[in-house]
Structure formats: structure tokens, C-alpha cells
Design an enzyme around this catalytic site. Sequence first.
Site, PDB file in Angstrom:
ATOM      1  NE  ARG A  63       0.640 -17.427  56.720  1.00 44.56           N
ATOM      2  CZ  ARG A  63       1.466 -17.754  57.046  1.00 44.56           C
ATOM      3  NH1 ARG A  63       2.255 -16.715  56.366  1.00 44.56           N
ATOM      4  NH2 ARG A  63       1.391 -16.904  58.247  1.00 44.56           N
TER       5      ARG A  63
ATOM      6  NE  ARG B  76       6.750 -18.093  55.387  1.00 44.78           N
ATOM      7  CZ  ARG B  76       5.903 -17.191  56.058  1.00 44.78           C
ATOM      8  NH1 ARG B  76       5.694 -17.957  57.358  1.00 44.78           N
ATOM      9  NH2 ARG B  76       5.640 -16.330  56.498  1.00 44.78           N
TER      10      ARG B  76
ATOM     11  CG  LEU C 117      14.485 -13.990  63.375  1.00 47.46           C
ATOM     12  CD1 LEU C 117      12.571 -14.518  63.636  1.00 47.46           C
ATOM     13  CD2 LEU C 117      14.947 -13.997  65.309  1.00 47.46           C
ATOM     14  CB  ALA C 118      18.188 -15.666  58.349  1.00 45.27           C
ATOM     15  N   GLY C 119      20.024 -13.858  59.130  1.00 43.23           N
ATOM     16  CA  GLY C 119      21.076 -13.286  59.368  1.00 43.23           C
ATOM     17  C   GLY C 119      21.923 -13.116  61.243  1.00 43.23           C
TER      18      GLY C 119
ATOM     19  CG  HIS D 234       2.720 -11.780  54.707  1.00 43.97           C
ATOM     20  ND1 HIS D 234       3.119 -11.422  55.525  1.00 43.97           N
ATOM     21  CD2 HIS D 234       3.056 -13.430  55.592  1.00 43.97           C
ATOM     22  CE1 HIS D 234       2.948 -11.617  56.502  1.00 43.97           C
ATOM     23  NE2 HIS D 234       3.367 -12.740  56.579  1.00 43.97           N
TER      24      HIS D 234
ATOM     25  CG  LEU E  53       9.477 -16.537  62.481  1.00 44.84           C
ATOM     26  CD1 LEU E  53       8.516 -16.254  63.682  1.00 44.84           C
ATOM     27  CD2 LEU E  53      10.348 -15.427  62.129  1.00 44.84           C
TER      28      LEU E  53
ATOM     29  CG  HIS F 204      -0.819 -13.258  55.373  1.00 45.55           C
ATOM     30  ND1 HIS F 204      -1.957 -13.242  56.501  1.00 45.55           N
ATOM     31  CD2 HIS F 204       0.297 -13.925  56.496  1.00 45.55           C
ATOM     32  CE1 HIS F 204      -2.077 -14.576  57.183  1.00 45.55           C
ATOM     33  NE2 HIS F 204      -0.572 -14.149  57.647  1.00 45.55           N
TER      34      HIS F 204
ATOM     35  CD  GLU G 192      10.356 -13.646  53.119  1.00 47.10           C
ATOM     36  OE1 GLU G 192      10.570 -12.806  54.373  1.00 47.10           O
ATOM     37  OE2 GLU G 192       9.781 -12.369  52.415  1.00 47.10           O
TER      38      GLU G 192
HETATM   39  C1  FAD Z   1       4.091  -8.491  59.523  1.00 48.16           C
HETATM   40  C2  FAD Z   1       4.719  -9.791  59.893  1.00 48.16           C
HETATM   41  C3  FAD Z   1       4.069 -10.598  60.282  1.00 48.16           C
HETATM   42  C4  FAD Z   1       5.463 -12.100  60.659  1.00 48.16           C
HETATM   43  N1  FAD Z   1       4.794 -12.828  60.964  1.00 48.16           N
HETATM   44  C5  FAD Z   1       5.544 -14.702  60.748  1.00 48.16           C
HETATM   45  C6  FAD Z   1       5.414 -15.059  61.951  1.00 48.16           C
HETATM   46  O1  FAD Z   1       4.123 -14.892  62.864  1.00 48.16           O
HETATM   47  N2  FAD Z   1       5.903 -16.165  61.917  1.00 48.16           N
HETATM   48  C7  FAD Z   1       7.128 -16.809  60.837  1.00 48.16           C
HETATM   49  O2  FAD Z   1       7.282 -18.014  60.259  1.00 48.16           O
HETATM   50  N3  FAD Z   1       6.945 -15.593  59.795  1.00 48.16           N
HETATM   51  C8  FAD Z   1       6.676 -15.058  59.969  1.00 48.16           C
HETATM   52  N4  FAD Z   1       6.284 -13.626  58.926  1.00 48.16           N
HETATM   53  C9  FAD Z   1       7.836 -14.019  58.657  1.00 48.16           C
HETATM   54  C10 FAD Z   1       8.823 -13.636  58.930  1.00 48.16           C
HETATM   55  O3  FAD Z   1       8.997 -12.805  59.618  1.00 48.16           O
HETATM   56  C11 FAD Z   1      10.506 -13.560  57.495  1.00 48.16           C
HETATM   57  O4  FAD Z   1      10.523 -14.563  56.506  1.00 48.16           O
HETATM   58  C12 FAD Z   1      11.511 -13.841  58.561  1.00 48.16           C
HETATM   59  O5  FAD Z   1      11.857 -12.531  59.484  1.00 48.16           O
HETATM   60  C13 FAD Z   1      13.025 -12.567  57.330  1.00 48.16           C
HETATM   61  O6  FAD Z   1      13.931 -13.330  57.961  1.00 48.16           O
HETATM   62  P1  FAD Z   1      15.068 -13.149  57.774  1.00 48.16           P
HETATM   63  O7  FAD Z   1      16.660 -12.535  58.656  1.00 48.16           O
HETATM   64  O8  FAD Z   1      15.341 -13.691  56.134  1.00 48.16           O
HETATM   65  O9  FAD Z   1      15.391 -11.277  56.870  1.00 48.16           O
HETATM   66  P2  FAD Z   1      14.651  -9.895  57.471  1.00 48.16           P
HETATM   67  O10 FAD Z   1      14.240 -10.238  59.231  1.00 48.16           O
HETATM   68  O11 FAD Z   1      14.405  -9.209  56.548  1.00 48.16           O
HETATM   69  O12 FAD Z   1      16.230  -9.161  57.714  1.00 48.16           O
HETATM   70  C14 FAD Z   1      16.606  -8.968  56.731  1.00 48.16           C
HETATM   71  C15 FAD Z   1      18.058  -7.770  57.077  1.00 48.16           C
HETATM   72  O13 FAD Z   1      19.290  -7.713  56.303  1.00 48.16           O
HETATM   73  C16 FAD Z   1      19.320  -6.527  55.817  1.00 48.16           C
HETATM   74  N5  FAD Z   1      19.769  -6.210  54.504  1.00 48.16           N
HETATM   75  C17 FAD Z   1      18.889  -6.403  53.674  1.00 48.16           C
HETATM   76  N6  FAD Z   1      19.218  -5.681  52.535  1.00 48.16           N
HETATM   77  C18 FAD Z   1      20.581  -5.018  52.746  1.00 48.16           C
HETATM   78  C19 FAD Z   1      21.614  -4.290  51.998  1.00 48.16           C
HETATM   79  N7  FAD Z   1      21.310  -4.224  50.750  1.00 48.16           N
HETATM   80  N8  FAD Z   1      22.653  -4.274  52.558  1.00 48.16           N
HETATM   81  C20 FAD Z   1      23.053  -3.995  54.766  1.00 48.16           C
HETATM   82  N9  FAD Z   1      21.669  -4.835  54.255  1.00 48.16           N
HETATM   83  C21 FAD Z   1      21.057  -5.274  54.458  1.00 48.16           C
HETATM   84  C22 FAD Z   1      18.660  -5.762  56.775  1.00 48.16           C
HETATM   85  O14 FAD Z   1      19.101  -4.641  57.360  1.00 48.16           O
HETATM   86  C23 FAD Z   1      17.938  -7.222  57.940  1.00 48.16           C
HETATM   87  O15 FAD Z   1      18.400  -6.086  58.891  1.00 48.16           O
HETATM   88  C24 FAD Z   1       6.632 -12.362  59.321  1.00 48.16           C
HETATM   89  C25 FAD Z   1       6.014 -11.789  57.709  1.00 48.16           C
HETATM   90  C26 FAD Z   1       6.140 -10.225  58.121  1.00 48.16           C
HETATM   91  C27 FAD Z   1       5.909  -8.936  57.168  1.00 48.16           C
END
Ligand code: FAD
Length: 637
Positions: free
Chosen positions: A330, A435, A43-45, A401, A441, A266, A425
Site C-alpha cells: 500500500r 501493514r 475482532l481483537a476485544g 486507513h 484481521l 490506502h 490495532e
Molecule cells: C474500510 C476498512 C476495511 C478494512 N478491511 C480490512 C481487511 O480486509 N483485512 C484486514 O486485515 N484489515 C482490514 N481493515 C483493518 C481492520 O478492519 C482493523 O484494523 C481492525 O478491524 C481493528 O480491529 P480492533 O478489534 O483492533 O478494533 P475495532 O474493530 O476498531 O474495535 C474497537 C472497539 O473498541 C471500542 N472502543 C473504542 N474506544 C472505546 C472507549 N473509549 N470506550 C469503550 N469502548 C471503546 C469500540 O466500541 C469497538 O468495540 C480495514 C479497515 C477499514 C477501515
Amino acid sequence: MELDSKAPGGPIETRWDRHRFNLKLVNPANKRKHTIIVVGTGLAGGSAAATLAELGYNVLSFCFQDSPRRAHSIAAQGGINAAKNYHNDGDSVYRLFYDTVKGGDFRARESNVYRLAQISLNIIDQCVAQGVPFAREYSGYLDNRSFGGAQVSRTFYARGQTGQQLLLGAYQALERQIGAGQVKMFPRTEMLDLIVIDGRARGIVTRDLITGKVASYLADAVVLGTGGYGNVYYLSTNAKGSNATAIWRAHKRGALFANPCYTQIHPTCIPVSGDYQSKLTLMSESLRNDGRVWVPLKAGDKRAPNQIPENERDYYLERRYPSFGNLVPRDVASRNAKFVCDEGRGVGETGLAVYLDFRDAIARLGRRVIQERYGNLFDMYERITGEDPYQVPMRIYPAIHYTMGGLWVDYNLMSTIPGLYVIGEANFSDHGANRLGASALMQGLADGYFVLPNTINDYLASQKLEKVDTGHAAVREAESNVTCVTRRLLEIKGTRSVDSFHRELGKLMWDYCGMSRTAEGLKYALGRIPELREQFWREVRVLGSGEELNQSLEKAGRVADFFELSELMCLDALERNESCGGHFREEYQTPDGEALRNDNDYAYVAAWGFRGVGNRPELYKEPLNFEYVHPAQRSYK
Ligand SMILES: Cc1cc2nc3c(=O)[nH]c(=O)nc-3n(C[C@H](O)[C@H](O)[C@H](O)COP(=O)(O)OP(=O)(O)OC[C@H]3O[C@@H](n4cnc5c(N)ncnc54)[C@H](O)[C@@H]3O)c2cc1C
């Protein structure tokens, strides 16, 4: 090094607007001349890459999955917070800000958190416009539910698949820009080093995960949206592939790592069932809206749950925290589950579980309503445990978590390496020591859709960046570093699998730097981790070669980084002689077992500088000031 947070002063309500006004802009014609690397398509990237491209920048987007839409964000279940106050139940931007600062146990920056609460409103509008199918009420308005640490309903959701639906929104925005040629997408490509030239982030070195080819990509700025490091514990709710390599290798190039010991446990996960388990499954916090948490009153009571009469049950969260009940945050819910299990009142075969019971909710609302709200989670639970949660209470236990720590960033989301931005994250910002649910999200999308696309202009407009090419000495040095590590791992040809080392490290971290920590335990871990790390580099067996799809090699590189990171986590936990949020040091607790902060000595962000493997890192402190929400003992009673 002076840590300048660049957080603006003045009235908190207008800080972001004034700051944005003072940031330099890049005119549309000049945006075309800039290239930005975005690593990560969660979601971030994903939201950042799509938005930067929409603005006119050339974007190179990387992820290690086969498709950007398989990023770990897809797993998010319960929802996303926003202070829309549709229920007219007393919510406001200020209340979301207040709840988040308090929920984080007063260890986050006020300016960031206020901005997050403000932007929460825009996120919902943006996602609805994209067509994200949020749950709706009969009237047609978006529905909300409650999450821990709040007494209002502000969590927007799409059944138990909110992350997936939000990610599809970001992904389609990204795909549009891929189609338009503004984003060049590199799936199955892993970043293994950061290229720093003249003190600025100018590119990355990657390995093609299919062919093994090592390549460099150059740009004017690099953005890391690479997720959290919960998998350092081996067993966690994170996707198996989630790892710390991108941020850790950037740390080794000079980016400070902040609050590494702040991890979230969690409370509602399916308990561990055996030694060979490799993954834990979350049961969303949303279930605590209707599920009641309890254990038998008497230790050692082995009766089936339905045979334990009401007066022999202890609804311990409702008893101890009457105001918030089952919806305490949590960290509080997890610690209490541990306490009752430590007293011998845990349930199930291992005694390491508590009940989450829907009997009363089903009687009150009917099975159909419960099925509509949580159907996919109930199905998932039944598939994994073989038990029907409509008939028998779920058994749950805390699990790793989320990681609140991450690379240090200023208010502009820039790390201590100029030109290196960190979002979602992967950075440390906004959540403090704990958190609140549904806030990750919100933060990832705030960073990607709204904050970074404003702040990065200022950097690009202020720099005169030299043209660099892949022949530059720094590029060659980073490439050779990547090739050497790969070769070294393949040449060990030891006898132990990567997973067996990872499992042992994870157990050590869970036992000594997990739900509760002591100085003695942390010192033990700090002695044991380097031994295990050295053993890994002597005895690990990495199968296959470097010129093919090789998951054993991928894992080995990630576990090597986890070894180094875990040491920093334990050191940070040892140095922080207080309890706050998820960081619970047994020596520092109130008489009734709550976390006891020490604001006089520890109201700061601990940001660590890398000084070589095995050497003591350097600690820098960013003091935290609270002008609006005054630090007090957190109470949910
Ligand atoms: C089971 C579960 C349920 C959750 N439910 C909720 C919820 O209901 N509400 C909420 O707010 N949060 C929730 N969270 C937390 C939330 O989902 C995450 O914190 C959030 O989605 C992280 O998003 P992000 O974009 O930072 O990273 P991620 O979604 O982890 O994406 C990381 C990206 O980086 C890429 N990447 C990583 N390292 C490299 C590398 N070295 N080279 C190339 N690419 C790389 C990966 O391929 C991926 O595309 C939940 C977490 C879990 C585990």
C-alpha cells in the site's frame, strides 16, 4: 526506563511454544476468582472477551456502540491472511513471516511477526469451526486471493464482507458467554480514564452514553482492544466513531506510545469530492487482483477514459514494478498515485485520482465472475459516485486507513503499566512501518483468541493483588478527572463547532504529516497544533448537557485527545530522520523515489512517555534486531 520486550531467543520456530511453556498457569478453580475488564468488542476485544470467559474468568466487556457487533471491524472488506498454502504456490509460515517483516520495512519485532504467521493457521481453523462462511472453491476447499506485498495467494475472504463475517463469529462466541453469565456486557459505555493503583492497572472510569452517568469498574487486569486512531485526520476510511481516547488516556496514566507517526495510507479509496465531506470510503485492496491501475500518459489529458487508446495509457505500477505489478504494498502504491497526480496526470474533476480499470478482467473472465468476486464493492462504488464500474473505470485516490503506531506492548501484549494489556490495532506491534493488506484481521484475532489468553495467566498467577474498592483515592481522583473534563467542555460555550476544529486539524495533519512529510512542514504543524488546541479550549461550542445522550460532547472529548496525539505524531515524524514504510520523509529517498531507511540510526521502536500537555514527551528506544530476515532496500521490482 528499560524497555524489556520479553521476546524469547533461540530458534524462531519454537520461540512461542517455549515461551508459552514457561508462562505460569492459573488453575481452573482460581480463574473464577479473577475479573478482567476488556474494552472493545471488535475482532481483537470480542475474541479476547469470549476466550477469557470460555477459560473461566469473569469478564466485563465495554463498547461505545449500541451492540458489540457494530464495532468498526465489521467494515473490513478484503480478507484475512493465513499461510495455509492450499494453492501449493510456495507459501509457508516462514514466507508469511518474511513478507510481513519486509512489508513493514524492517521496523517490527521478528519474534512477534513469526508468532503471528504461525497462529494464522489456527485462526482459520477456529473461524471455520465457528461457521464463518469463507468463500470456497468448486472442490470445497477454502478459496484464496492475493493481496499486496505477496506473490502467493493467502488471503481468505467472504466476498467483500470478511470483517463482518469474522465479527459475527466472535460475537456469537461472546454472546454465548454473555448468556452463560461469564461476560457482563456494557454497550453504549465509553471508557474515559484508566485507574492505576500501586502502579498497576486496576480499572476504568466510564460514562454511560445514554444517561451521562460516570462510574468506575475494578478488576485484576485491563485489556484495551479499542482500535486505531486514523480519525485524527478527520477524513479517513475508519468508522466515524473510531477514536484514540482509551489509549490516549492510558498513555497519560503512564503507558508509553510507540511509533505514533506510522500511519497507513490506502491507495484505493473513493476520492474526496468536496469540502463538506465527512467520511471516505475504501475500495478493497482485493480489487487490485483484477483491476489495473493507470493514468493518461500526457499531463492534462481530459478525455473520457474509454476514449484514451491503449498506447496513450500509463499502467505505471506494472511499468515500474514488473514483479508485483498492481499488487505492490500500500505505501508504494499510494506514493506512486501521488507522484503521477503531482505530475498533472491525475484524472477526474480535481485531478486527484487515478483509474482502477476492470475492462480487461471482464473481457477475460466475464462480468459474472467479477460480480461474484466484488459485487458488493461495485454496488457501493456506484451508489456513491453514480458511475457504473463495469462500464467505466473506477476513480481512486489514497486515504488514511490504518495506524501501525499504538501503545507499546511487550511480547506478552502488556503495556508499560503492569496489568494493562493492549491488543489489535490499538497496540503498535507486528506491522512495523507499513501493514500488509489482510494482516490486521489476522493480528486482532491472533491477539484475542490465542496470545492474550495465554500470557495474561502468567501475570495473574504471579501477582498478589490487594482488594480495592471504589472508595479508593485513585478511583475518586480518576472519576473527578472525568467529571472535570466534561464540565469544562460544556462550560466553554464558544462559537465554533467541534467538527470545524476537527476538520481543520485533519487537514493540517494530512498536509504536513500525511503521505509525505518534510522537516519544515512538521515544524510548521508543531507550531500550529498547540495554537489550534488552545483555540479549541477557548472557542468550541458543545451543545446539550452532560446528563443525556450527547454526541456533541462525545466528539468534543475525542477531538481534545486528537489534538494532543497529533502533536506527538508530528514530533515522532520529525525525530525519525529516515523514510520507512508509510513514513515518507521527502528528504530521505532513493534516486527513483523509494523510501530510504537509515538502519544505523533508526532501527528502533520509538516509545514516548507523557510529560504533561504542551511539554516535550520523553523518548525511549527499543532496539530492533534482525537475525532471520536481513534488512535490505525493499524492492518490488
Ligand atoms: C474500510 C476498512 C476495511 C478494512 N478491511 C480490512 C481487511 O480486509 N483485512 C484486514 O486485515 N484489515 C482490514 N481493515 C483493518 C481492520 O478492519 C482493523 O484494523 C481492525 O478491524 C481493528 O480491529 P480492533 O478489534 O483492533 O478494533 P475495532 O474493530 O476498531 O474495535 C474497537 C472497539 O473498541 C471500542 N472502543 C473504542 N474506544 C472505546 C472507549 N473509549 N470506550 C469503550 N469502548 C471503546 C469500540 O466500541 C469497538 O468495540 C480495514 C479497515 C477499514 C477501515
